[in-house]
Enzyme design. Structure first.
Site, PDB file in Angstrom:
ATOM      1  N   ARG A 144       0.829  -1.203   0.000  1.00  0.00           N
ATOM      2  CA  ARG A 144       0.000   0.000   0.000  1.00  0.00           C
ATOM      3  C   ARG A 144       0.869   1.261   0.000  1.00  0.00           C
ATOM      4  O   ARG A 144       2.054   1.226   0.354  1.00  0.00           O
ATOM      5  CB  ARG A 144      -0.907   0.027   1.236  1.00  0.00           C
ATOM      6  CG  ARG A 144      -1.867  -1.141   1.345  1.00  0.00           C
ATOM      7  CD  ARG A 144      -2.675  -1.031   2.629  1.00  0.00           C
ATOM      8  NE  ARG A 144      -3.658  -2.103   2.785  1.00  0.00           N
ATOM      9  CZ  ARG A 144      -3.431  -3.259   3.399  1.00  0.00           C
ATOM     10  NH1 ARG A 144      -2.222  -3.507   3.911  1.00  0.00           N
ATOM     11  NH2 ARG A 144      -4.386  -4.159   3.494  1.00  0.00           N
ATOM     12  N   LYS A 204      -1.516  -1.994   8.156  1.00  0.00           N
ATOM     13  CA  LYS A 204      -2.626  -1.338   8.847  1.00  0.00           C
ATOM     14  C   LYS A 204      -2.713  -1.870  10.272  1.00  0.00           C
ATOM     15  O   LYS A 204      -2.443  -3.040  10.526  1.00  0.00           O
ATOM     16  CB  LYS A 204      -3.943  -1.647   8.123  1.00  0.00           C
ATOM     17  CG  LYS A 204      -4.189  -0.822   6.869  1.00  0.00           C
ATOM     18  CD  LYS A 204      -5.568  -1.130   6.308  1.00  0.00           C
ATOM     19  CE  LYS A 204      -5.906  -0.235   5.134  1.00  0.00           C
ATOM     20  NZ  LYS A 204      -7.263  -0.509   4.598  1.00  0.00           N
ATOM     21  N   HIS A 227      -3.093   2.753  -5.532  1.00  0.00           N
ATOM     22  CA  HIS A 227      -3.960   1.607  -5.256  1.00  0.00           C
ATOM     23  C   HIS A 227      -4.245   0.810  -6.519  1.00  0.00           C
ATOM     24  O   HIS A 227      -4.390  -0.419  -6.468  1.00  0.00           O
ATOM     25  CB  HIS A 227      -5.274   2.073  -4.629  1.00  0.00           C
ATOM     26  CG  HIS A 227      -5.974   1.004  -3.853  1.00  0.00           C
ATOM     27  ND1 HIS A 227      -5.435   0.411  -2.734  1.00  0.00           N
ATOM     28  CD2 HIS A 227      -7.176   0.389  -4.062  1.00  0.00           C
ATOM     29  CE1 HIS A 227      -6.270  -0.512  -2.264  1.00  0.00           C
ATOM     30  NE2 HIS A 227      -7.320  -0.541  -3.056  1.00  0.00           N
ATOM     31  N   ARG A 264      -1.465  -1.483  -7.024  1.00  0.00           N
ATOM     32  CA  ARG A 264      -1.655  -2.638  -6.122  1.00  0.00           C
ATOM     33  C   ARG A 264      -2.611  -3.645  -6.768  1.00  0.00           C
ATOM     34  O   ARG A 264      -2.361  -4.848  -6.740  1.00  0.00           O
ATOM     35  CB  ARG A 264      -2.194  -2.132  -4.791  1.00  0.00           C
ATOM     36  CG  ARG A 264      -2.523  -3.198  -3.738  1.00  0.00           C
ATOM     37  CD  ARG A 264      -2.846  -2.479  -2.433  1.00  0.00           C
ATOM     38  NE  ARG A 264      -3.563  -3.287  -1.470  1.00  0.00           N
ATOM     39  CZ  ARG A 264      -2.989  -4.086  -0.567  1.00  0.00           C
ATOM     40  NH1 ARG A 264      -1.674  -4.207  -0.549  1.00  0.00           N
ATOM     41  NH2 ARG A 264      -3.709  -4.754   0.319  1.00  0.00           N
ATOM     42  N   HIS A 312      -3.918  -8.736   3.652  1.00  0.00           N
ATOM     43  CA  HIS A 312      -5.344  -8.726   3.970  1.00  0.00           C
ATOM     44  C   HIS A 312      -5.609  -9.540   5.227  1.00  0.00           C
ATOM     45  O   HIS A 312      -5.011 -10.603   5.424  1.00  0.00           O
ATOM     46  CB  HIS A 312      -6.165  -9.317   2.822  1.00  0.00           C
ATOM     47  CG  HIS A 312      -6.266  -8.417   1.632  1.00  0.00           C
ATOM     48  ND1 HIS A 312      -6.536  -8.882   0.359  1.00  0.00           N
ATOM     49  CD2 HIS A 312      -6.125  -7.077   1.513  1.00  0.00           C
ATOM     50  CE1 HIS A 312      -6.568  -7.867  -0.482  1.00  0.00           C
ATOM     51  NE2 HIS A 312      -6.320  -6.761   0.188  1.00  0.00           N
ATOM     52  N   TYR A 353      -9.766 -10.757  -6.500  1.00  0.00           N
ATOM     53  CA  TYR A 353      -8.803 -10.814  -7.591  1.00  0.00           C
ATOM     54  C   TYR A 353      -8.894 -12.095  -8.407  1.00  0.00           C
ATOM     55  O   TYR A 353      -8.341 -12.164  -9.503  1.00  0.00           O
ATOM     56  CB  TYR A 353      -7.387 -10.621  -7.039  1.00  0.00           C
ATOM     57  CG  TYR A 353      -7.219  -9.276  -6.397  1.00  0.00           C
ATOM     58  CD1 TYR A 353      -7.148  -8.124  -7.169  1.00  0.00           C
ATOM     59  CD2 TYR A 353      -7.170  -9.141  -5.013  1.00  0.00           C
ATOM     60  CE1 TYR A 353      -7.029  -6.876  -6.582  1.00  0.00           C
ATOM     61  CE2 TYR A 353      -7.047  -7.895  -4.420  1.00  0.00           C
ATOM     62  CZ  TYR A 353      -6.979  -6.770  -5.210  1.00  0.00           C
ATOM     63  OH  TYR A 353      -6.869  -5.543  -4.637  1.00  0.00           O
TER      64      TYR A 353
END
Length: 377
Positions: free
Chosen positions: A215, A239, A313, A316, A339, A348
């Protein structure tokens, strides 16, 4: 872990916002910071709380002199209708815009406000504790508010994403364009000078996005000491302040090495900056901000496409689609992207439609053959 000037600025803004907040919001922010909620999210939530509390005062739903003195009993006694009126106000309020124009808030802002209030009310009714060991209150009116988001299948969302990402051929063409042809598109001598100064850095940034899938925030916080080019690993901060290690592709590793070889000579005092990507401000090296990284990605992708640029993004997304296209499993991709939920990663698997197209083509061909056989008989 070291903080970028940008992150320090966000923390300062949070502290400034807290000066006008009730004590229980201050407690909420301190608690969520300890739990790892990003400073970016907390700051955005505080802006939403300030707007909400000002609305309560304006509508005389709170008997207080200012936002900081609104008691939590006001929140405990709010009716569902009150909250719905506030959300309607959010949608309909006219916001000053450029050149004396006005605009309305988008659905994303309304959703952000709703989620911010849900988070605060959940904290106040479940995680707080008064002198008697009880939560501040138990009636959570926000639990009755349902967000109605636009529904679409994973396949539909994947198709929308696939229309704005680089395909497998364009990835290599894009990086080659930057290395070999971009300079020729610049008519200004100063622009060419700056590009040549930053060429290795910018190639490393773009190659890292396309060669790891990390990210924007993760890339901006990479520390020089956390890079292992020999093993092609980079330690990053995900994150929620989670530490993680990601593998990078060979090409990204080569571009990173080329950048590191010139980093200290090209950017004076860069050796004193712990963050990997730097720029010159007043002749001194400083960490490259997320905004600056986002702008350079948009600039280069727009030049390549001769049209609208892409966001980090989207790069990504490009990496993720290519990973699946080349046989990578959804579990490995989940770990690579960081994730927490594999359902997010499953998007995806729908980005490459080649298998689907081949099946439909074979069906069409077989139907034609069968029809021809029947007609000939």
């Amino acid at each position: 872990m070291a903080l970028t000037p940008e992150e320090l600025q966000i923390l300062q803004r949070i502290e400034n916002q807290l000066k006008d907040m009730p004590f229980y919001v201050v407690e909420y922010v301190r608690s969520k910071k300890r739990a790892g909620l990003s400073a970016d999210t907390l700051l955005q939530y505080l802006y939403r709380y300030q707007h909400f509390f000002q609305w309560l005062l304006r509508e005389e739903l709170a008997d207080a002199t200012d936002t900081s003195s609104i008691p939590y009993s006001v929140l405990a006694e709010l009716k569902k209708q009150d909250v719905e009126l506030y959300l309607e106000f959010l949608k309909e309020e006219s916001i000053p815009h450029e050149k004396d124009a006005v605009k309305k808030r988008g659905q994303a802002v309304v959703a952000l406000s709703t989620n911010a209030l849900k988070s605060l009310f959940n904290y106040l009714t479940k995680e707080t504790e008064n002198a008697d060991g009880e939560s501040y209150f138990y009636r959570n009116v926000m639990s009755k508010i349902v967000l109605h988001t636009k529904k679409e299948t994973a396949s539909r969302r994947a198709q929308k994403i696939s229309s704005v990402i680089l395909n497998e051929h364009e990835i290599t063409d894009f990086l080659q364009f930057l290395e070999e042809a971009y300079e020729a598109t610049l008519e200004n001598a100063l622009a060419r000078q700056r590009f040549n100064r930053d060429r290795e850095r910018d190639l490393a940034i773009l190659s890292l996005f396309l060669g790891s899938g990390i990210r924007l925030g993760e890339l901006s916080r990479i520390l020089v000491k956390k890079i292992n080019l020999k093993k092609q690993f980079i330690d990053i901060k995900r994150k929620g302040s989670k530490e993680d290690t990601v593998r990078i592709m060979d090409q990204a590793s080569r571009h990173l090495k080329a950048y590191l070889d010139i980093r200290e000579s090209r950017y004076p005092s860069a050796i004193e900056v712990p963050f990997l990507f730097v720029s010159l401000y007043g002749g001194t090296a400083r960490p490259l901000s997320r905004r600056a990284i986002e702008k350079l990605v948009t600039k280069y992708t727009a030049a390549f496409a001769q049209g609208e640029g892409m966001s980090p993004h989207k790069l990504r997304h490009t990496f993720a689609a290519d990973f699946i296209r080349n046989g990578g499993s959804i579990v490995l991709l989940r770990d690579q992207l960081g994730h927490s939920n594999i359902e997010t990663t499953s998007l995806y698997t729908n980005l490459s439609n080649k298998d689907n197209e081949q099946v439909l083509s074979r069906m069409e061909e077989n139907r034609s053959i069968k029809a021809k056989t029947v007609n000939e008989s």
